[in-house]
Design an enzyme around this catalytic site. Sequence first.
Site, PDB file in Angstrom:
ATOM      1  CG  ASP A 119      59.299 110.868 -25.229  1.00  0.00           C
ATOM      2  OD1 ASP A 119      58.892 111.261 -24.132  1.00  0.00           O
ATOM      3  OD2 ASP A 119      60.468 110.492 -25.412  1.00  0.00           O
ATOM      4  CE1 TYR A 121      66.701 115.403 -25.799  1.00  0.00           C
ATOM      5  CE2 TYR A 121      66.743 117.279 -27.306  1.00  0.00           C
ATOM      6  CZ  TYR A 121      67.408 116.295 -26.580  1.00  0.00           C
ATOM      7  OH  TYR A 121      68.786 116.211 -26.661  1.00  0.00           O
ATOM      8  CG  HIS A 126      67.635 114.777 -21.301  1.00  0.00           C
ATOM      9  ND1 HIS A 126      68.376 113.647 -21.047  1.00  0.00           N
ATOM     10  CD2 HIS A 126      66.953 114.525 -22.464  1.00  0.00           C
ATOM     11  CE1 HIS A 126      68.167 112.747 -21.990  1.00  0.00           C
ATOM     12  NE2 HIS A 126      67.306 113.262 -22.869  1.00  0.00           N
ATOM     13  NE  ARG A 135      74.450 119.072 -31.194  1.00  0.00           N
ATOM     14  CZ  ARG A 135      73.374 118.533 -30.646  1.00  0.00           C
ATOM     15  NH1 ARG A 135      72.921 117.366 -31.080  1.00  0.00           N
ATOM     16  NH2 ARG A 135      72.729 119.141 -29.660  1.00  0.00           N
ATOM     17  CD  GLU A 192      64.707 108.930 -23.235  1.00  0.00           C
ATOM     18  OE1 GLU A 192      63.540 109.297 -23.479  1.00  0.00           O
ATOM     19  OE2 GLU A 192      65.661 109.132 -24.002  1.00  0.00           O
ATOM     20  CD  GLU A 194      60.178 110.541 -21.198  1.00  0.00           C
ATOM     21  OE1 GLU A 194      59.138 111.082 -21.630  1.00  0.00           O
ATOM     22  OE2 GLU A 194      61.010 109.982 -21.933  1.00  0.00           O
ATOM     23  CG  ASP A 224      59.876 106.639 -24.192  1.00  0.00           C
ATOM     24  OD1 ASP A 224      59.255 105.625 -24.532  1.00  0.00           O
ATOM     25  OD2 ASP A 224      60.196 107.527 -24.998  1.00  0.00           O
ATOM     26  NE  ARG A 228      69.857 106.684 -24.055  1.00  0.00           N
ATOM     27  CZ  ARG A 228      69.018 107.697 -23.990  1.00  0.00           C
ATOM     28  NH1 ARG A 228      68.701 108.359 -25.084  1.00  0.00           N
ATOM     29  NH2 ARG A 228      68.480 108.064 -22.836  1.00  0.00           N
ATOM     30  CD  GLN A 231      67.449 107.663 -29.479  1.00  0.00           C
ATOM     31  OE1 GLN A 231      67.383 106.973 -28.467  1.00  0.00           O
ATOM     32  NE2 GLN A 231      67.109 108.936 -29.478  1.00  0.00           N
ATOM     33  CE  LYS A 244      62.903 107.081 -26.671  1.00  0.00           C
ATOM     34  NZ  LYS A 244      63.339 107.105 -25.253  1.00  0.00           N
ATOM     35  CB  THR A 248      56.388 103.684 -23.616  1.00  0.00           C
ATOM     36  OG1 THR A 248      57.171 104.079 -24.754  1.00  0.00           O
ATOM     37  CG2 THR A 248      56.218 104.875 -22.690  1.00  0.00           C
ATOM     38  CD  GLU A 349      70.726 113.213 -19.069  1.00  0.00           C
ATOM     39  OE1 GLU A 349      70.833 114.412 -18.756  1.00  0.00           O
ATOM     40  OE2 GLU A 349      69.642 112.588 -19.019  1.00  0.00           O
TER      41      GLU A 349
END
Length: 402
Positions: A119, A121, A126, A135, A192, A194, A224, A228, A231, A244, A248, A349
């Site tokens: 997978d 990124y 995103h 952060r 997710e 994808e 996927d 959260r 993780q 994760k 999937t 998000e």
Amino acid sequence: MSGAAWLELAEDDAFGVGNLPYCAFGQDRFRWTGVRIGDRILNLAAAEGRGLIDAGGAFLGQGTLNRFMAAGRPVWSRVRERLSELLSAGRYQESIEPLLLSVADVRLKLPFEVADYVDFYSSEEHATNLGKLFRPGGEPLLPNWKHLPVGYHGRAGTVVVSGTDVPRPFGQRKSPDEDGPGFGPSLRLDIEAEVGFVVGVPSEGAVAIDDFRSHVFGAVLVNDWSARDLQAWEYQPLGPFLGKSFRTSISPWVVPLDALDAARVPGPVQEPPVLPYLRAGEHYGYDIGMEVFWNGTLVSRPPFGGMYWTPAQQLAHLTVNGAWARTGDLYASGTVSGAEAEQTGSFIERTWNGARPVQLADGTARSFLLDGDTVTITATAPGPGGSRIGFGEVTGTITKPE
């Protein structure tokens, strides 16, 4: 028409002869491979057994597409051309019609045996969104992000076909106000959205970036699923693991790369310039428009065409260290997100980590998935002559932990 008149396909049928996605399906104790035309499936083993197509025996006695995918582009092209002829010319109706089954009458299976799963990124939007969430006040993108396609290895054994339930995963979790971790079911279960790419022809080591089409057979939709809270506690310093690896989900239809030729769009300008092994002779992505439905409510339209890292760059990076690609390898794009909230491919998000819940059609406000929730992801892409190419859907329902 999208095919012969006897097929009675609408002009805008997303599964016309310009698409012809492959699948695996079963009835009773038997399992075969097939190709979709409209709302029907052509049994490929029966067609090859009767001499209507020549795939070198790749469909005979096969319950997955792996043997056909390994046969390589000359065979893929020959079979696709022949299928288009068989399904477009009325003179083949008598031979083909008995081999067609209704999609509604079969059980769709995992279309290929998954060898490895990776997978990525690769959406700048995103990665920027998660950087701002995790952060705050710092640089959203880490220093390596624009130099290489960031990714991680997942579990091939937990890749499942659309329609398979998704049990809520267990693991360790720790909130900021707790002194230590606890154990239990995930409380912040997410998706997710994808696009995944499936390797057909294996390699002996690195795949050059311009050899992408020689190795990759087609594309599928991917969800996927992501826990959260699990993780967040486990991913530093080595990255995703239990949060994760539990499920999937992929769509049952493998859309051939050849069906996506009209969907090719220029890749984004990459600054700073990438290293030579990531520079393609033709830098392109695919204009695939996705839609995400939460319990039937359309909540997002992620645009795949703007992904920063392309599928060819992902495969080149995946193998550049000498790791070989195998038939059935699946690598996914990473969450597809656009610049707007309504274009994001994850609920962390879409709801800004729960601060801006989404209103569903039933009147509820949601941030993360509850037991019984169903998520469906669909997609289409431009096809030849102004047609559309359908990917079908990937769907899953969250079940209570046992």
